[in-house]
Design an enzyme around this catalytic site. Structure first.
Site, PDB file in Angstrom:
ATOM      1  N   ARG A 198      60.451  16.713  45.656  1.00 33.84           N
ATOM      2  CA  ARG A 198      59.520  16.255  46.700  1.00 33.84           C
ATOM      3  C   ARG A 198      59.028  14.830  46.512  1.00 33.84           C
ATOM      4  O   ARG A 198      58.274  14.331  47.334  1.00 33.84           O
ATOM      5  CB  ARG A 198      58.360  17.242  46.813  1.00 33.84           C
TER       6      ARG A 198
ATOM      7  N   GLU B 257      59.022  33.411  40.537  1.00 31.42           N
ATOM      8  CA  GLU B 257      59.897  34.550  40.840  1.00 31.42           C
ATOM      9  C   GLU B 257      60.616  35.063  39.581  1.00 31.42           C
ATOM     10  O   GLU B 257      61.405  35.995  39.641  1.00 31.42           O
ATOM     11  CB  GLU B 257      60.922  34.152  41.911  1.00 31.42           C
TER      12      GLU B 257
ATOM     13  N   ASN C 176      52.337  33.244  43.436  1.00 36.47           N
ATOM     14  CA  ASN C 176      52.177  34.692  43.384  1.00 36.47           C
ATOM     15  C   ASN C 176      52.061  35.185  41.949  1.00 36.47           C
ATOM     16  O   ASN C 176      52.632  34.616  41.035  1.00 36.47           O
ATOM     17  CB  ASN C 176      53.391  35.371  44.037  1.00 36.47           C
TER      18      ASN C 176
ATOM     19  N   ASP D 147      53.834  38.012  48.236  1.00 39.14           N
ATOM     20  CA  ASP D 147      54.290  36.674  47.828  1.00 39.14           C
ATOM     21  C   ASP D 147      53.551  35.579  48.597  1.00 39.14           C
ATOM     22  O   ASP D 147      54.144  34.572  48.977  1.00 39.14           O
ATOM     23  CB  ASP D 147      55.810  36.502  47.986  1.00 39.14           C
TER      24      ASP D 147
ATOM     25  N   TRP E  94      59.409  22.661  58.505  1.00 39.38           N
ATOM     26  CA  TRP E  94      59.538  22.662  57.040  1.00 39.38           C
ATOM     27  C   TRP E  94      59.314  21.266  56.452  1.00 39.38           C
ATOM     28  O   TRP E  94      59.650  20.999  55.314  1.00 39.38           O
ATOM     29  CB  TRP E  94      60.914  23.225  56.638  1.00 39.38           C
TER      30      TRP E  94
END
Ligand code: CA
Ligand code: CA
Length: 587
Positions: free
Chosen positions: A136, A198, A280, A322, A495
């Site tokens: 990013r 994750e 999460n 999530d 997005w």
């Protein structure tokens, strides 16, 4: 820029050395970064200022002139593997610095679009980015260009040559760690989070001396883990995050609790606090971890000098969907009954928009910013969600076969009412411009167990659109009332990041490839240009040779094509790419 007042105090030797190196090539200072939002000749931080408001005081390009805006150059990132380009460019002294997919960095002549240098991190086999091989953006400090890699390293490059000056392993990529966010520089420290929620990693925020990469402090974001500070080369304990191990977790689950601060942070000099959001709790199957699971799905205010948590606010306690709480917390001030409120706002994946007191984390107000929220009926007085228990995916251990719980339809989908793509705040309109998505998912729970380096979910899912004609919605929201002032609907999910300017404009790209310029007060589309691939990057604007420029990366990808279920099918015709486009008004 050296001011007249400063020049007076320069010693002769400093003056000679500055003359020798050339003022134009002076490195980026803490002051440059602190003042970034108002200094229009450069963009030296992610978010156009550490508050991350993504507001520029430039107004030459405005609602009247923007129709004349046209591209002046485009730069291809090259490479055969074109993937999502989520980077925000930085510009300093006529040079643009961008990151690209697969942990690449480029320096480009901002006048011509000529490449000055390119750096490719040699990534090992076995990196585990969850959601495309994106990055990013970079940070600038002194004469360094610093960025995080998909194998969880920080790399500092010489801004003139692209050669490595220092490189640090932040975490072990084999355990699922990676870095995709742009790091930020606060008071000479480069500060980064990590991705990997994750994979049952332990979230951490780390601060390094930006000049040499020496570790200064480390703050785990899962309750129970010890923080550390390094003084004179010694590693000292700096308090357990949350006070005691795992009070809001059952058994040992806090040891692989996730809560990855994967989107980086913002900083507010006024209250001298860093704001990092956390992802999460791991695993997704919430029945395995009764409790609030601190500090997952939260915003943390962190002391930038020692890494201590000053306050925390949890958006989704005991998350079961999530709903990562990583989204940027943007400091802003507003007036109420003649009093200035030191606030901060965030639009959460869970569908609620929160306004907090940024001094102490107190909840001021919250409201839905998406049309459909299935998992909670609202927020209580402290901002805690009022859960609708029947809409939580059920416990698979209680199913007949013990393997699959009931499927529920949950809105928003796990990709969120808003995901990583940053919103913007205009002090002129006093509105937030929020890139949101209307979608839902089928979700069910399954049994799972932690194994290093393996996905740790305990859930299955399929994302579905709610409406036939749109998913993405750019919204102008009044943070004082929760009122939606206008909306712009987009067929594909949004997005990419948002930018707003004193020209009364809001800029945003869409997956269909368009750079869009909208009237900040009405949402009317004033400008449209197709960049040839989907835009999932964040636009910037700056001034060079007396003219206002605007740049954005184009290159479709990110999490939607990989995880979007039915929605991924709906956008599979969109072509990939990888380029920077730069615009200005004709002379
Ligand atoms: Ca600036
Ligand atoms: Ca997550």
């Amino acid at each position: 820029m050296i001011t007249a007042g400063k020049t007076k105090v320069l010693s002769l030797s400093m003056a000679i050395s500055l003359a020798f190196t050339g003022l134009a090539n002076a490195g980026v200072t803490n002051k440059d970064i602190a003042n970034d939002q108002m200094t229009t000749e450069d963009v030296v931080s992610y978010g156009l200022g550490l508050r991350g408001q993504r507001y520029s005081p430039l107004d030459k390009i405005n609602i009247d002139t923007v129709k004349e805006m046209r591209p002046v150059w485009a730069f291809s990132l090259g490479g055969e593997k074109q993937r999502g380009q989520e980077s925000q460019p930085l510009v300093k002294d006529g040079v643009m610095y961008i990151s690209g997919s697969y942990s690449r960095v480029y320096a480009i002549d901002a006048n011509t679009g000529d490449e000055l240098w390119q750096y490719d991190a040699r990534l090992p086999d076995g990196i585990m980015p969850c959601c495309d091989v994106i990055n990013r953006g970079v940070a600038l400090y002194d004469n360094l260009v610093i960025f995080g890699t998909l194998d969880a390293k920080l790399v500092a490059l010489n801004k003139d040559t692209g050669k490595v000056v220092w490189k640090k392993k932040v975490e072990d990529y084999k355990a699922g760690y990676s870095i995709t966010a742009a790091p930020i520089v606060v008071k000479g420290k480069i500060i980064t989070g990590v991705s990997g929620g994750e994979f049952g990693i332990v979230g951490k925020v780390r601060a390094y001396d930006a000049k040499n990469g020496k570790l200064v402090w480390e703050r785990p974001t899962v309750e129970g883990h010890m923080g550390y500070i390094w003084k004179k080369g010694k590693k000292l304990e700096n308090g357990i995050s949350g006070g005691k191990p795992g009070q809001t977790w059952p058994g040992d689950l806090w040891k692989s609790g996730g809560a990855a601060p994967w989107l980086g942070g913002t900083y507010d000099a006024d209250v001298d606090l860093l704001f990092f959001g956390t992802g999460n709790p791991a695993p997704w199957n919430s029945h395995l971890r009764p409790g609030d699971n601190y500090f997952s799905a939260s915003r943390l205010a962190i002391n930038p000098d020692n890494g201590k948590i000053v306050w925390h606010f949890q958006t989704t306690p005991h998350d079961g969907w999530d709903y990562d709480g990583v989204n940027e917390l943007i400091p802003f001030d507003y007036k109420e009954k003649g009093k200035t409120i030191k606030a901060a706002a965030t639009a959460d994946r869970n569908g609620f928009f929160y306004v907090l007191n940024r001094e102490n984390g107190d909840f001021i107000r919250g409201f839905p910013f998406v049309d459909k929220i299935s998992w909670a009926s609202g927020l209580d007085k402290k901002g805690r969600p009022l859960f609708i228990d029947s809409n939580r995916p059920s416990d698979p251990s209680k199913a007949k076969d013990g393997k699959k719980g009931s499927t529920v339809v949950a809105a928003p989908s796990f990709l969120g009412g808003k995901n990583w793509m940053p919103m913007a705040y205009s002090k002129d309109t006093e509105l937030f411009y929020v890139p949101s998505n209307e979608w839902q998912m089928d979700i069910w729970n399954e049994p799972t167990a932690y194994k290093k380096g393996a996905a740790y979910l305990g859930a299955g899912f399929t994302i579905k659109a709610i409406n036939d004609d749109y998913i993405g919605v750019l919204k102008a929201i009044d943070p004082k009332t929760g009122k939606e002032v206008w909306r712009y609907k987009n067929y594909s999910p949004l997005w990419g990041g948002v930018l707003t300017t004193a020209g009364n404009l809001v800029f945003m790209g869409n997956p269909e490839g368009y750079l869009l310029g909208l009237d900040a007060k009405t949402g009317e589309v004033k400008y449209k240009f197709n960049t040839g691939s989907g835009i999932v990057g964040s636009p910037i604007t700056w001034e060079m040779n007396g003219e206002q420029y605007l740049s954005v990366l184009s290159g479709w990808g990110g999490a939607v094509p990989l995880w979007g279920g039915d929605v991924a099918k709906r956008v599979k015709h969109l072509n990939q790419g990888g380029s920077v486009w730069t615009f200005k008004l004709p002379k």
